[in-house]
Design an enzyme around this catalytic site. Structure first.
Site, mmCIF file in Angstrom:
data_model
loop_
_atom_site.group_PDB
_atom_site.id
_atom_site.type_symbol
_atom_site.label_atom_id
_atom_site.label_comp_id
_atom_site.label_asym_id
_atom_site.label_seq_id
_atom_site.Cartn_x
_atom_site.Cartn_y
_atom_site.Cartn_z
ATOM 1 N N ASN A 477 0.722 -1.250 -0.007
ATOM 2 C CA ASN A 477 -0.142 -0.043 -0.052
ATOM 3 C C ASN A 477 0.874 1.407 0.046
ATOM 4 O O ASN A 477 1.594 1.408 0.943
ATOM 5 C CB ASN A 477 -0.953 0.081 1.295
ATOM 6 C CG ASN A 477 -1.699 1.153 1.224
ATOM 7 O OD1 ASN A 477 -2.554 1.402 0.434
ATOM 8 N ND2 ASN A 477 -1.507 2.016 2.094
ATOM 9 N N GLU A 478 0.669 2.010 -0.972
ATOM 10 C CA GLU A 478 1.058 3.513 -0.894
ATOM 11 C C GLU A 478 2.651 3.535 -0.745
ATOM 12 O O GLU A 478 2.906 4.499 -0.197
ATOM 13 C CB GLU A 478 0.251 4.193 0.044
ATOM 14 C CG GLU A 478 -1.045 4.657 -0.077
ATOM 15 C CD GLU A 478 -1.529 5.317 0.891
ATOM 16 O OE1 GLU A 478 -1.612 4.952 2.091
ATOM 17 O OE2 GLU A 478 -2.645 6.273 0.803
#
Ligand SMILES: *[C@@H]1O[C@H](CO)[C@@H](O)[C@H](O)[C@H]1NC(C)=O
Ligand SMILES: *[C@@H]1O[C@H](CO)[C@@H](O)[C@H](O)[C@H]1NC(C)=O
Ligand SMILES: *[C@@H]1O[C@H](CO)[C@@H](O)[C@H](O)[C@H]1NC(C)=O
Ligand SMILES: *[C@@H]1O[C@H](CO)[C@@H](O)[C@H](O)[C@H]1NC(C)=O
Ligand SMILES: *[C@@H]1O[C@H](CO)[C@@H](O)[C@H](O)[C@H]1NC(C)=O
Ligand SMILES: *[C@@H]1O[C@H](CO)[C@@H](O)[C@H](O)[C@H]1NC(C)=O
Length: 929
Positions: A477-478
């Protein structure tokens, strides 16, 4: 209590008789005791699968972990060790050729004893573990099993303290509550997140078995099925004219008889066999038997996501056979034939010719067609996964379908989805963008960590690959848009080292495992990404990432957007332009009814400690259980948004006031998401050729202020209704440039063929009187496939000159003829939308005189005396349902019939007499809700 599964008697009768058959003891059927070396007075029944908190709650040692501030009060649990001990397992066979312990999931740090002897230690929640305990059993009189769980927070700390361990500059690793989550392979949000509590649970959280086998027998522990078009490659569009390849690979324990092979059978729902035979080119290695077959193009029906066609599924039976054709093991998997491709290839000349901006694509293609992905981000639906049942997820997924969503991004840093979740998605047609469980941190890359992660990735990729709903794999994630730039900024001289480590994990370690096991699914190292720059297939790891290697004027990758400055609502110049929006959002309060489940009546006000401390945005950043400073920032963002944009409640009754405030924060949330979804969808008609919108976040895992559109028990917030509306196939929307008041109206369609649409614009004042404002808007337009058509372009200052904008409203209606993808039935698609030039906080609202009635199962709402904004049908506690429509606007004199779907009801249908209706007008009243 004892389940025997006899895998050895299927198929042709064997000439060789064995003394006994395979026996599988489900450890969920035996008695367990849960104790703790730290608390000698605790000894309670345990369960498998379960977690310590759940078993302590069942035994009434603790109350509901989700109640009030129990999150903080229960911290003693994860700081302790916990031991699950089984009763003597008298039913085990003494003469088995081999005996195995099989754990499909241990959360997380265990020391396992069998017959009083140490078997193994484990340290990864996401791996399947299996141990040969034949020798231990041979010399054991009273077989018993104990699994001792160490404290994950303490072990995470200790791991960090190992000399030579990697560390990162301050601010790179996002810290929620318990520190050091990045050193351990455990659900990352178990240590806290900004939308959830930090319980750091422990337990045998997935089914576990003791398997006993005769000689030359196998137990299937996992199976890979990969279905793809001949010649298909993870990074390029598949050729839809090619035959299918079905590759199957069975992971087994035990010993395969010599001359083993795999027979297969594909059958449909009626049980008729479409194709059967023996898998070709069989190989056996490392406890795996693998082979493949070809299925001719056209021989099977395609699987489509919801809205695009049917969800055709088939049963695949795999029989592992010996050289006498006796079946030694059988596996059944439900499969579907589809290609799902994440296209990151360079934009082609033919796309440029159509007006697509140069750069690279970033979108999905189903069975060779690009489509508009509409959906949201899925988080773990409960802090305790063993509480997540198939029926609970079915209720949630019904809401996904009813909300016009076709894709969920299953956020990394939770847990890999259970098979029953993919099964439901297969049946319902929901595409699941899936991720490896890494997020909001960089990770160590010592050999032990990488090897541990590699086992996890291989197990999970093989386990879920047969599901047609599996759409994509992302590494974490991210990472590319958040963690790497943070390092680059805070420690530029160390950036190359951290970047190399990132690539070592997400490219060198994970990518080859994904690509080595599946040809059908695309992979990218990070959820938000600028995509790949180049590919070199002479390398084991072919991907070179683009990162910031950008060309001016070109567009790459997907976007992630958060802005807690609520004044940015509707400011399109601040919304990101990309090919796909995979995260965006703003938090809101849950409803009063949800709060009442966990908060005492005296605490039901905005500034109570309980309400404040359940707001984890921004996170406390430590174990400090009274970080009122951070929590007031989050609460402030919501209240400032409400104050800026809406009339704010000031009600006499404090609970009514609290409820109205909670509701107003939900209206802002819905408005903000709607405005972004409209922006992204219009992008399908602009050079960015924007093809997806997945907002943050689908659902809640507890009752708290979060970004969710669906509350913990399944109740829809305003957002889920508004998102449903704006995810309709055909929409009409207004776009105002907040700087110069340029104003446009567009009709947007994500259908696969063009539509002819008629458009109606009507101006009103709040009392419902029509205003004489004329525009030269087109009234009949054609909208192309997955495209948009502008029907008006003007300037509001000119258009509304002399009007009182606080008493001016525009209603936009579109009605279009078209057909759904893969259907030739002509349908009418309608959509209504409203535009108000002045913020609702300064609007000259009139009493709409709402009236509500019910006849049988239909509610009717009528606005008798004015325009009603955000009409809200509300229902009491004790029932969870969704209305067909809610949060809508009504013109004066307009009435709307609203049906509903009940999800659960403990009121004996009495709730129907307690439904109320309100609109934004009610915010201006001192009495009532
Ligand atoms: C707690 O668990 C850890 C990790 O398994 C272990 O090292 C330690 O000895 C255990 N302590 C007790 C008291 O059981
Ligand atoms: C882990 O370390 C942090 C400081 O880094 C400390 O505050 C915390 O108490 C430690 N937790 C445990 C379980 O030892
Ligand atoms: C698969 O087989 C089961 C029975 O084993 C049957 O109930 C089901 O309908 C079949 N499904 C499909 C898609 O073939
Ligand atoms: C088996 O392998 C041969 C040679 O590599 C290949 O031509 C053939 O297509 C394979 N068969 C299947 C069903 O995959
Ligand atoms: C096993 O089955 C295959 C194909 O179905 C057949 O060719 C072979 O003769 C059989 N072998 C035995 C030992 O029956
Ligand atoms: C790292 O920072 C430099 C200097 O600000 C910048 O030029 C470069 O694009 C950054 N690289 C990445 C990958 O963020």
């Amino acid at each position: 209590m004892f389940r025997r599964s006899t895998q050895a008697v299927l198929g042709t009768a064997s000439l060789v008789s064995v003394a006994y058959s395979q026996q599988v003891l489900d450890l969920g059927t035996v008695e367990w005791t849960l104790t703790s070396p730290n608390f000698s007075y605790i000894s309670v029944p345990g369960k498998v699968p379960s977690q310590v908190h759940l078993d302590l709650q069942a035994a009434q040692v603790i109350g509901d972990p989700l109640y009030a501030l129990n999150e903080f009060n229960l911290r003693w649990i994860p700081f302790s060790n916990w031991t699950y001990t089984s009763s003597p397992l008298d039913t085990l066979q003494k003469n088995a050729s081999s005996t195995w312990l099989v754990f499909n999931g241990l959360d997380t740090f265990t020391s396992i004893d069998f017959c009083g002897q140490h078997v193994a230690a484990t340290n990864n929640q996401f791996r399947q573990y299996y141990f040969d305990v034949s020798d231990i059993l041979a010399s054991c009189n009273s077989p018993g099993l104990s699994v001792n769980f160490g404290s994950a927070p303490i072990i995470a700390n200790a791991t960090r303290a190992i000399p030579g361990q990697e560390t990162w500059p301050w601010g790179v690793q996002q810290l929620y509550e318990f520190p050091n989550r990045e050193y351990i392979r455990k659900e990352q949000n178990d240590f806290g997140w900004d939308w959830g509590p930090a319980f750091a649970p422990a337990g045998i959280w997935k089914p576990a078995y003791i398997v006993q086998m005769p000689p030359q027998n196998v137990y299937v522990r996992n199976t890979l099925v990969d279905i793809y078009r001949e010649g298909q490659h993870n990074f390029f569009p598949p050729d839809q004219s090619k035959d299918w390849v079905l590759n199957a690979s069975v992971d087994y324990l035990g010993s395969l008889p010599s001359g083993a092979a795999v027979d297969y059978m594909i059958s449909d729902a009626d049980g008729s066999i479409l194709q059967s035979g023996r898998l070709s080119n069989a190989t056996t290695e490392d406890g795996m038997i693998t082979g493949s077959t070809s299925v001719p193009e056209g021989a099977v029906e395609l699987w489509w996501p919801v809205g695009y066609g049917q969800q055709q599924l088939y049963n695949l039976t795999l029989n592992v056979i010996d050289s006498w054709n006796t079946t030694v093991a059988t596996v059944k998997k439900r499969i579907g034939f589809r290609t799902i491709f994440n296209n990151q290839t360079p934009v082609l000349q033919e796309q440029l010719d159509k007006g697509v901006a140069p750069g690279n694509n970033w979108h999905f293609e189903i069975n060779g067609h690009e489509f508009y992905a509409k959906g949201s981000n899925f988080i773990p639906p409960d802090p305790f996964w063993p509480s997540v049942t198939e029926s609970r997820l079915r209720v949630l997924f019904d809401s996904v379908i009813d909300g016009n969503q076709n894709m969920l991004r299953v956020w990394s840093s939770g847990a890999y989805s259970p098979d029953f979740m993919y099964d439901l998605a297969d049946e319902m047609g929901i595409l699941l963008w899936s991720e490896f469980e890494f997020g909001c941190a960089l990770y160590p890359v010592n050999e032990e960590f990488l090897e541990n992660a590699a086992h996890e990735v291989e197990y999970q990729v093989r386990r879920v690959n047969h599901h047609p709903s599996l759409a994509y794999w992302a590494g974490g994630n991210e990472l590319e848009n958040l963690e790497l730039p943070t390092v680059n900024k805070t420690a530029p001289e160390e950036y190359p080292r951290y970047l190399a480590e990132y690539e070592k994990l997400f490219l060198d370690t994970i990518a080859p495992i994904v690509l080595g096991n599946t040809k059908s699914i695309s992979y990218s190292p990070s959820s938000t990404t600028n995509g790949w720059l180049s590919l070199d297939f002479s390398k084991v790891q072919p991907i070179t990432q683009r990162y910031k290697n950008l060309t001016e004027g070109s567009i790459y990758g997907n976007t992630d957007f958060y802005n807690y400055n609520s004044s940015q609502l509707g400011n399109f110049s601040r919304y990101p332009i990309g090919r796909f929006a995979n995260e965006f959002g703003f938090h809101s309060m849950p409803s009063l009814q949800s709060w009442q489940q966990v908060v005492a009546p005296e605490d039901l006000h905005f500034n109570s400690s309980v309400i404040m401390l359940r707001d984890h945005h921004p996170p406390a950043g430590s174990l400090n259980a009274s970080n009122f400073y951070n929590t007031s920032i989050g609460q402030g963002q919501m209240t400032m948004a409400a104050q800026e944009w809406y009339p704010v409640p000031n009600k006499t009754d404090s609970v009514a006031n609290f409820s109205a405030w909670c509701h107003t924060t939900q209206i802002f949330q819905a408005d903000f998401y709607k405005s972004q979804i409209e922006f992204y969808r219009r992008g399908s008609a602009l050079p960015e050729r924007q093809l997806g919108s997945l907002y943050w976040q689908l659902e809640d895992q507890w009752q708290a202020p979060t970004w969710a559109g669906i509350e913990y028990d399944g109740r829809w917030k305003v957002l889920h209704y508004v998102a449903k509306d704006i995810y309709s196939p055909v929409i009409i929307s207004a776009y105002r440039n907040v700087t110069n008041n340029d104003f446009e109206i567009w009709v947007i369609s994500d259908l696969w063929s063009s539509i002819s649409a008629s458009v109606n614009l009507t101006w009103y004042d709040w009392s419902g009187k029509q205003l004489n404002i004329s525009t030269d808007a087109a009234s009949n337009v054609t909208v192309g496939a997955i495209n948009g058509t502008q029907v008006l372009s003007t300037n509001l200052d000119t258009l509304l000159q002399g009007q009182d904008t606080t008493n001016t409203l525009l209603r936009m209606d579109v009605s279009a003829q078209g057909s759904l993808p893969n259907s030739n039935v002509t349908k009418t698609f309608t959509h209504t939308n409203w535009f108000h030039p002045a913020p609702l906080s300064s609007a000259n609202l009139a009493d709409p005189g709402l009236e509500l009635s019910r006849k049988d199962e239909t509610f009717t709402v009528k606005a008798t005396s004015g325009v009603a904004a955000f009409v809200w049908l509300d229902y009491p506690r004790g029932v969870v349902l969704s209305f067909d429509d809610n949060g809508f606007w009504l013109a004066a004199g307009e009435e709307k019939k609203v049906g509903y779907k009940v999800k659960s009801d403990s009121t004996d249908r009495r709730w129907r007499d307690e439904v109320t209706v309100r609109s934004l007008w009610n915010n201006t009243l001192a009495e009532g809700y």
